[in-house]
Design an enzyme around this catalytic site. Structure first.
Site, PDB file in Angstrom:
ATOM      1  N   LYS A  25       1.101  16.903  11.264  1.00 49.93           N
ATOM      2  CA  LYS A  25       2.493  16.479  12.540  1.00 49.93           C
ATOM      3  C   LYS A  25       2.453  18.057  13.353  1.00 49.93           C
ATOM      4  CE  LYS A  25       6.876  15.064  10.296  1.00 49.93           C
ATOM      5  NZ  LYS A  25       7.917  15.370   9.790  1.00 49.93           N
ATOM      6  N   LYS A  47      -1.052   5.408   6.605  1.00 48.45           N
ATOM      7  CA  LYS A  47       0.269   5.478   5.972  1.00 48.45           C
ATOM      8  C   LYS A  47       1.193   4.325   7.329  1.00 48.45           C
ATOM      9  CE  LYS A  47       3.175   8.666   6.091  1.00 48.45           C
ATOM     10  NZ  LYS A  47       4.338  10.115   6.301  1.00 48.45           N
ATOM     11  N   LYS A 101       6.829   5.431  11.184  1.00 43.42           N
ATOM     12  CA  LYS A 101       7.711   5.177  12.315  1.00 43.42           C
ATOM     13  C   LYS A 101       7.310   5.452  13.629  1.00 43.42           C
ATOM     14  CE  LYS A 101      12.063   6.611  10.118  1.00 43.42           C
ATOM     15  NZ  LYS A 101      12.452   7.662   9.474  1.00 43.42           N
TER      16      LYS A 101
HETATM   17  P1  AMP Z   1      10.772   9.858   6.711  1.00 44.14           P
HETATM   18  O1  AMP Z   1      11.723   8.462   7.231  1.00 44.14           O
HETATM   19  O2  AMP Z   1       9.621  10.239   6.773  1.00 44.14           O
HETATM   20  O3  AMP Z   1      11.885  10.012   6.420  1.00 44.14           O
HETATM   21  O4  AMP Z   1      11.019   9.052   5.142  1.00 44.14           O
HETATM   22  C1  AMP Z   1      12.341   8.759   4.413  1.00 44.14           C
HETATM   23  C2  AMP Z   1      11.251   7.927   2.842  1.00 44.14           C
HETATM   24  O5  AMP Z   1      10.862   6.527   2.712  1.00 44.14           O
HETATM   25  C3  AMP Z   1      11.188   9.127   2.256  1.00 44.14           C
HETATM   26  O6  AMP Z   1      11.158   9.577   0.772  1.00 44.14           O
HETATM   27  C4  AMP Z   1       8.950   8.793   2.249  1.00 44.14           C
HETATM   28  O7  AMP Z   1       8.090   9.515   1.429  1.00 44.14           O
HETATM   29  C5  AMP Z   1       9.060   7.503   2.380  1.00 44.14           C
HETATM   30  N1  AMP Z   1       8.777   6.976   2.866  1.00 44.14           N
HETATM   31  C6  AMP Z   1       7.810   7.109   4.465  1.00 44.14           C
HETATM   32  N2  AMP Z   1       6.725   6.399   4.719  1.00 44.14           N
HETATM   33  C7  AMP Z   1       6.327   5.554   4.123  1.00 44.14           C
HETATM   34  C8  AMP Z   1       5.240   4.602   2.957  1.00 44.14           C
HETATM   35  N3  AMP Z   1       4.453   4.598   4.024  1.00 44.14           N
HETATM   36  N4  AMP Z   1       5.105   4.364   2.069  1.00 44.14           N
HETATM   37  C9  AMP Z   1       5.825   4.844   0.557  1.00 44.14           C
HETATM   38  N5  AMP Z   1       7.176   4.913   1.364  1.00 44.14           N
HETATM   39  C10 AMP Z   1       7.289   6.505   2.576  1.00 44.14           C
END
Ligand code: AMP
Ligand code: TRP
Length: 345
Positions: free
Chosen positions: A121, A205, A208
């Site tokens: 990040k 990956k 967002k």
């Molecule tokens: P965040 O939006 O970063 O708070 O992520 C929320 C949840 O989504 C966390 O458990 C992440 O590990 C999961 N996550 C985010 N991106 C991915 C992805 N590309 N594949 C699988 N899980 C994801």
């Protein structure tokens, strides 16, 4: 001296959270949210919207609360039932910040300096990042352990943060000579949805922050957008192979097969068994149909919740109260263990 590991004997409890930063995508859904829904039938579950984590990078105060409601709406729309699971905003439970401070004094700088997510990040700009962004995983450990949670459904990218939570729990138990006081929380990462990749690049990956909107399917996308993004997803010229081994050097295909498997709740091998020998002209429309069938009702429900923020607010207020009821006695216990002053009863 480190104590022999003593098993935690408290009740099992699930905890997880997502940041209110931008729209949720398919990776969030298949990696985490879908598991939130499944687990509520078998476990006591606490699902947080981690707004304190969000502000480790700049968030516009004018939209932060609305973003928090958006994530709550996504939880509800995906099927988290507020009568079964607790849904609340992190900042509404003060214990998170207090315990994060205690854990700042338990975690070691060396542990944090190994965290790859901070490195990703911050890139070359780490001197200019907030202290909070560096400290992010300590707050995450506090989130989980404030509830003495034993199981944490997350995507694979959170594995290292979960290891840090375990290290903090273990060191606290050792340092304060309270073996088994905190559980060592287990990540629940398994399954084909644990790491969903970008639709434009099977080695990156789904995220967002990817500038390409075609790289991800958002939970707010309508049926046409979903179908179009899958049609446009990067692929190669081959056909669907018979064996998993052949997916190794075809990352885009491996990703689509994983997505199909996660939706249909079957293994990647079972997906191959179904489509081996067929081309993308057959596989992509089938995947699009499946994706729309599952995501469309979620999108519709989410839009209903977004139109009705009062209902979402009621869920969050009730959730915050319930979360505080669990967290307060645990925090009091932690303060006792650490020996802080308190008025004699
Ligand atoms: P965040 O939006 O970063 O708070 O992520 C929320 C949840 O989504 C966390 O458990 C992440 O590990 C999961 N996550 C985010 N991106 C991915 C992805 N590309 N594949 C699988 N899980 C994801
Ligand atoms: N760091 C997680 C993410 O980016 C979000 C999160 C914060 C979390 N606290 C948590 C996940 C506690 C699980 C448990 O996805």
């Amino acid at each position: 001296m480190s104590q022999p590991a003593v098993k935690y004997t408290g009740p099992p409890r699930v905890f997880s959270g997502m940041q209110p930063t931008g729209d949720l995508h398919l990776g969030n859904y298949l990696g985490a949210l879908k598991k939130f829904v499944d687990l509520q039938h078998s476990h006591e579950c606490v699902y947080c919207i981690v707004d304190l984590h969000a502000v480790t990078v700049w968030q516009d105060p004018k939209i932060l609360a609305a973003q928090t409601r958006n994530i709550a709406a996504a939880y509800l729309a995906a099927g988290v039932d507020p009568d079964k699971a607790i849904i609340y905003p992190q900042s509404a439970v003060r214990g998170h910040t207090e315990l994060a401070w205690f854990f700042n004094c338990v975690a070691r700088i060396g542990w944090l300096s190994r965290m790859t997510q901070f490195k990703e990040k911050s890139g070359k700009n780490s001197e200019n990042m907030s202290v909070g962004l560096y400290d992010y995983p300590v707050l995450q450990a506090a989130d989980i352990l404030l509830f003495k949670a034993t199981h944490v459904p997350v995507g694979e990218d959170q594995k290292q943060h979960l290891e840090l939570s375990r290290d903090i729990a273990q060191k606290f138990n050792n340092d304060f000579e309270v073996p088994g006081f905190f559980p060592l929380p287990e990540p629940l990462i398994k399954g084909p949805g644990a790491r969903i990749m970008s639709l434009r690049d099977g080695t990156k990956k789904m995220s967002k922050s990817d500038p390409s909107v075609n790289s991800r399917i958002n939970l707010t996308d309508n049926a046409d957008a979903i179908a179009k993004k899958i049609r446009k997803a990067k692929t190669d010229a081959g056909v669907i192979p018979e064996s998993l081994k052949e997916l190794d050097d075809r990352p885009e295909l491996a990703n689509l097969v994983g997505i199909y498997g996660a939706f249909a709740e079957i293994s990647k091998q079972q997906v191959l068994d179904k489509y081996a020998g067929k081309g993308f002209g057959v596989f992509k429309p089938a995947l699009a149909e499946l994706a729309v069938e599952i995501l469309h009702p979620i999108t519709e429900r989410m839009n209903d919740y977004l139109k009705n923020p009062d209902e979402t607010d009621r869920v969050l207020a009730k959730g915050a109260q319930a979360a505080n009821q669990i967290a307060e006695p645990i925090l009091a216990e932690i303060r006792d263990v650490m020996g802080f002053w308190k008025l004699k009863p």
